[in-house]
Design a protein around this motif. Structure first.
Motif, PDB file in Angstrom:
ATOM      1  N   ASN A 174       0.764  -1.249  -0.063  1.00 24.48           N
ATOM      2  CA  ASN A 174      -0.076   0.031   0.079  1.00 24.48           C
ATOM      3  C   ASN A 174       0.840   1.217   0.100  1.00 24.48           C
ATOM      4  O   ASN A 174       1.860   1.359   0.671  1.00 24.48           O
ATOM      5  N   ALA A 175       0.440   2.294  -0.634  1.00 21.66           N
ATOM      6  CA  ALA A 175       0.773   3.468  -0.882  1.00 21.66           C
ATOM      7  C   ALA A 175       0.092   4.733  -0.848  1.00 21.66           C
ATOM      8  O   ALA A 175      -1.019   4.479  -1.149  1.00 21.66           O
ATOM      9  N   THR A 176       0.565   5.949  -0.392  1.00 22.03           N
ATOM     10  CA  THR A 176       0.008   7.186  -0.872  1.00 22.03           C
ATOM     11  C   THR A 176       0.174   7.515  -2.164  1.00 22.03           C
ATOM     12  O   THR A 176       1.462   7.137  -2.510  1.00 22.03           O
ATOM     13  N   ALA A 177      -0.456   8.028  -3.146  1.00 19.71           N
ATOM     14  CA  ALA A 177      -0.156   8.807  -4.194  1.00 19.71           C
ATOM     15  C   ALA A 177      -1.170   9.703  -4.626  1.00 19.71           C
ATOM     16  O   ALA A 177      -2.202   9.616  -4.360  1.00 19.71           O
ATOM     17  N   ASN A 178      -0.665  10.263  -5.623  1.00 20.97           N
ATOM     18  CA  ASN A 178      -1.456  11.277  -6.686  1.00 20.97           C
ATOM     19  C   ASN A 178      -1.813  10.732  -7.733  1.00 20.97           C
ATOM     20  O   ASN A 178      -1.240  10.218  -8.304  1.00 20.97           O
ATOM     21  N   ILE A 179      -2.994  10.973  -8.375  1.00 23.97           N
ATOM     22  CA  ILE A 179      -3.522  10.563  -9.507  1.00 23.97           C
ATOM     23  C   ILE A 179      -4.001  11.429 -10.362  1.00 23.97           C
ATOM     24  O   ILE A 179      -4.978  12.374  -9.932  1.00 23.97           O
ATOM     25  N   THR A 180      -3.731  11.762 -11.594  1.00 25.23           N
ATOM     26  CA  THR A 180      -4.298  12.698 -12.591  1.00 25.23           C
ATOM     27  C   THR A 180      -4.840  12.006 -13.922  1.00 25.23           C
ATOM     28  O   THR A 180      -4.268  11.011 -14.166  1.00 25.23           O
ATOM     29  N   HIS A 181      -5.933  12.657 -14.252  1.00 29.22           N
ATOM     30  CA  HIS A 181      -6.768  12.130 -15.256  1.00 29.22           C
ATOM     31  C   HIS A 181      -6.540  12.976 -16.623  1.00 29.22           C
ATOM     32  O   HIS A 181      -6.576  14.107 -16.442  1.00 29.22           O
ATOM     33  N   ASN A 215       1.067  14.297   1.902  1.00 28.61           N
ATOM     34  CA  ASN A 215       0.458  14.681   3.288  1.00 28.61           C
ATOM     35  C   ASN A 215       1.022  13.702   4.153  1.00 28.61           C
ATOM     36  O   ASN A 215       0.732  12.253   4.282  1.00 28.61           O
ATOM     37  N   PHE A 216       1.983  14.443   4.879  1.00 32.55           N
ATOM     38  CA  PHE A 216       2.967  13.460   5.795  1.00 32.55           C
ATOM     39  C   PHE A 216       2.075  12.599   7.069  1.00 32.55           C
ATOM     40  O   PHE A 216       2.164  11.485   7.081  1.00 32.55           O
ATOM     41  N   PHE A 217       1.358  13.652   7.317  1.00 34.17           N
ATOM     42  CA  PHE A 217       0.396  13.243   8.552  1.00 34.17           C
ATOM     43  C   PHE A 217      -0.434  12.119   8.101  1.00 34.17           C
ATOM     44  O   PHE A 217      -0.610  10.784   8.654  1.00 34.17           O
ATOM     45  N   LYS A 218      -1.144  12.135   7.175  1.00 31.29           N
ATOM     46  CA  LYS A 218      -2.035  11.059   6.470  1.00 31.29           C
ATOM     47  C   LYS A 218      -1.267   9.717   6.419  1.00 31.29           C
ATOM     48  O   LYS A 218      -1.502   8.749   6.695  1.00 31.29           O
ATOM     49  N   TRP A 219       0.138   9.923   5.663  1.00 26.58           N
ATOM     50  CA  TRP A 219       0.947   8.991   5.430  1.00 26.58           C
ATOM     51  C   TRP A 219       1.235   8.049   7.040  1.00 26.58           C
ATOM     52  O   TRP A 219       0.993   7.031   6.988  1.00 26.58           O
ATOM     53  N   SER A 220       1.322   8.899   7.959  1.00 24.91           N
ATOM     54  CA  SER A 220       1.920   8.302   9.407  1.00 24.91           C
ATOM     55  C   SER A 220       0.793   7.415   9.838  1.00 24.91           C
ATOM     56  O   SER A 220       0.875   6.487  10.290  1.00 24.91           O
ATOM     57  N   LEU A 221      -0.307   8.145   9.532  1.00 23.10           N
ATOM     58  CA  LEU A 221      -1.445   7.524  10.285  1.00 23.10           C
ATOM     59  C   LEU A 221      -1.742   6.115   9.579  1.00 23.10           C
ATOM     60  O   LEU A 221      -2.120   5.048  10.281  1.00 23.10           O
ATOM     61  N   GLU A 222      -1.831   6.056   8.269  1.00 23.54           N
ATOM     62  CA  GLU A 222      -1.659   4.856   7.485  1.00 23.54           C
ATOM     63  C   GLU A 222      -0.758   3.757   7.927  1.00 23.54           C
ATOM     64  O   GLU A 222      -0.934   2.640   8.150  1.00 23.54           O
ATOM     65  N   MET A 223       0.337   4.143   8.035  1.00 14.71           N
ATOM     66  CA  MET A 223       1.557   3.514   8.388  1.00 14.71           C
ATOM     67  C   MET A 223       1.295   2.804   9.739  1.00 14.71           C
ATOM     68  O   MET A 223       1.501   1.696   9.959  1.00 14.71           O
ATOM     69  N   GLU A 224       0.910   3.538  10.798  1.00 17.49           N
ATOM     70  CA  GLU A 224       0.907   3.201  12.040  1.00 17.49           C
ATOM     71  C   GLU A 224      -0.247   2.074  12.080  1.00 17.49           C
ATOM     72  O   GLU A 224      -0.258   0.983  12.823  1.00 17.49           O
ATOM     73  N   LYS A 225      -1.350   2.327  11.307  1.00 13.95           N
ATOM     74  CA  LYS A 225      -2.690   1.531  11.172  1.00 13.95           C
ATOM     75  C   LYS A 225      -2.213   0.126  10.755  1.00 13.95           C
ATOM     76  O   LYS A 225      -2.429  -0.804  11.151  1.00 13.95           O
ATOM     77  N   PHE A 226      -1.331   0.224   9.733  1.00 20.07           N
ATOM     78  CA  PHE A 226      -0.591  -0.932   8.941  1.00 20.07           C
ATOM     79  C   PHE A 226       0.154  -1.705  10.164  1.00 20.07           C
ATOM     80  O   PHE A 226       0.099  -2.994  10.113  1.00 20.07           O
ATOM     81  N   MET A 227       1.284  -1.050  10.691  1.00 20.53           N
ATOM     82  CA  MET A 227       1.762  -1.731  11.673  1.00 20.53           C
ATOM     83  C   MET A 227       1.206  -2.466  12.691  1.00 20.53           C
ATOM     84  O   MET A 227       1.461  -3.477  13.177  1.00 20.53           O
ATOM     85  N   LEU A 228       0.079  -1.780  13.207  1.00 21.02           N
ATOM     86  CA  LEU A 228      -0.882  -2.664  14.185  1.00 21.02           C
ATOM     87  C   LEU A 228      -1.170  -3.648  13.502  1.00 21.02           C
ATOM     88  O   LEU A 228      -1.256  -4.867  14.310  1.00 21.02           O
TER      89      LEU A 228
END
Ligand SMILES: [Zn+2]
Length: 398
Positions: A202-209, A230-243
């Motif tokens: 899983n990754a955060t990314a931007n998508i353009t059309h 967005n570093f904050f969002k990335w970190s939250l996802e990482m923490e969730k994943f880690m758990l």
């Protein structure tokens, strides 16, 4: 496939305009052969399906081309017509006897000869790498475009990306990383950029059309990239994943937990300096919090402030971990000059911003202050909060 040879050796190209009556007429008078294997093929005309040639059952070539889905053929046809419409010299399914390969489309643009592969069904990493290398050797610039259905958005800006998908990463003309995809149903390119994995998948990314009718080739080769991260969002996802990861025992987890345990670390009490992304962290398949923990253990843990950190030493440790399969690097065929160790260097630059190290020369850093390890959940939470406030926007800049 969309092209075949007639008895006289000319190529019948279904990408050029032929109406159904015309084709039915030609079919009643002609026989068709596969330009790659030379076997007889039949012309299939239908109202639902798109017009195409098909091998008879049992031919060797069959698996190669026949697994082509309608989705793939449609996309290939649209991409070909798109190039022709721009006046770009293009050949559909051009069989190159020297490399014995048939890229979906070969075209010339600028000084370059491109081999466009529109790939909709997964192929092995080995085949992907081999084909790409052959293209390079024969002076083709490979341009792999993935069928958009493989780009799975989980939520806004969160994507599930397999290693197959990562293979399509390439550089834009101005050196940005991008991952091009095309959807024949929506008739648009979808381009991923700023891909920052927080786990293997899983990754955060931007998508353009980019609607194909409104897009020129230049926009595909050098698209406007959104640099938003967005570093904050990335970190939250990482923490969730880690758990979540820690709740499902597996050999990788067990080995990791054992090692950090002997070193008096705790998965739930890792400091915020461990587990941060950078532009090139996608070249390492192992999640950032794992390889950065190893970095901490191998390089930082036993150093005292002012002690030097030699990049050669860092690289040696990194390679050792790779040899032991504790760190897995990601192979990205179209970016073979990028080294996964660059991600580690970028991490050092991030640590410099955080006041942990100072760069002394091209190859030497110096420890400025030790990373302090939280002793309780409360302390950890406080440190995290403070960390985001102080460094959040700074870490979004790489
Ligand atoms: Zn064939």
């Amino acid at each position: 496939m969309l092209t075949a040879q007639t008895k006289s050796g000319t190529i019948l190209n279904l990408g050029k305009e032929y109406n159904k009556e015309n084709l039915a007429d030609i079919r009643s008078k002609e026989v068709f052969f596969c330009p790659a294997c030379g076997e007889r093929v039949s012309l299939k005309l239908g109202t639902q399906r798109i017009n195409h040639f098909a091998h008879r059952s049992g031919t060797v070539c069959r698996d190669f081309y026949e697994n082509e889905t309608i989705y793939h053929m449609k996309g290939k046809l649209q991409l070909y017509q798109w190039l022709v419409w721009q006046g770009i010299p293009a050949e559909l399914e051009f069989y190159d006897p020297i490399i014995k390969q048939r890229p979906d489309i070969v075209f010339r643009y600028g000084e370059e000869k491109y081999a466009l592969e529109y790939q909709c069904s997964p192929i092995s990493e080995e085949i992907f790498i081999k084909r790409t290398e052959v293209y390079y050797q024969q002076n083709y610039n490979p341009l792999w475009i993935i069928g958009s259905k493989h780009i799975k958005a989980k939520r806004n800006n969160i994507f599930s990306l397999s290693n197959f998908v990562y293979s399509f990463l390439r550089k834009t003309k101005d050196n940005q990383l991008m991952l091009p995809s095309y959807c024949p149903e929506e008739k648009q390119f979808k381009i991923l950029s700023s891909v920052r994995p927080y786990s293997t998948k899983n990754a955060t990314a931007n998508i353009t059309h980019h609607l194909i009718d409104k897009t020129e080739i230049e926009e595909l080769l050098a698209p406007q990239i959104i640099h938003y991260f967005n570093f904050f969002k990335w970190s939250l996802e990482m923490e969730k994943f880690m758990l979540n990861w820690s709740l499902h025992p597996n050999p990788e987890l067990n080995r990791f937990l054992r090692e950090i345990y002997v070193n008096n670390l705790n998965l739930y009490l890792l400091p915020p300096e461990i587990g941060i992304p950078s532009r090139r962290s996608l070249f390492i398949q192992t999640p950032a919090f794992i390889w950065q923990t190893y970095f901490y253990l191998d390089v930082l843990q036993n150093k005292i402030p002012k002690e030097l950190i030699d990049l050669k030493e860092v690289e040696r440790h990194f390679n050792k971990r790779i040899l032991k399969n504790e760190i897995i690097i990601r192979r990205v065929p179209q970016l073979k000059n990028e080294k996964s160790f660059h991600a580690v260097k970028e991490y050092l630059f991030q640590l410099e911003k955080l006041g942990i190290v100072i760069k002394r020369s091209e190859t030497v850093f110096q420890l400025r202050s030790r990373i302090s390890i939280p002793k309780s959940n409360r302390e950890k939470e406080e440190r995290r909060k403070e960390f985001y406030q102080k460094y959040g926007s700074l870490l979004e800049k790489i």
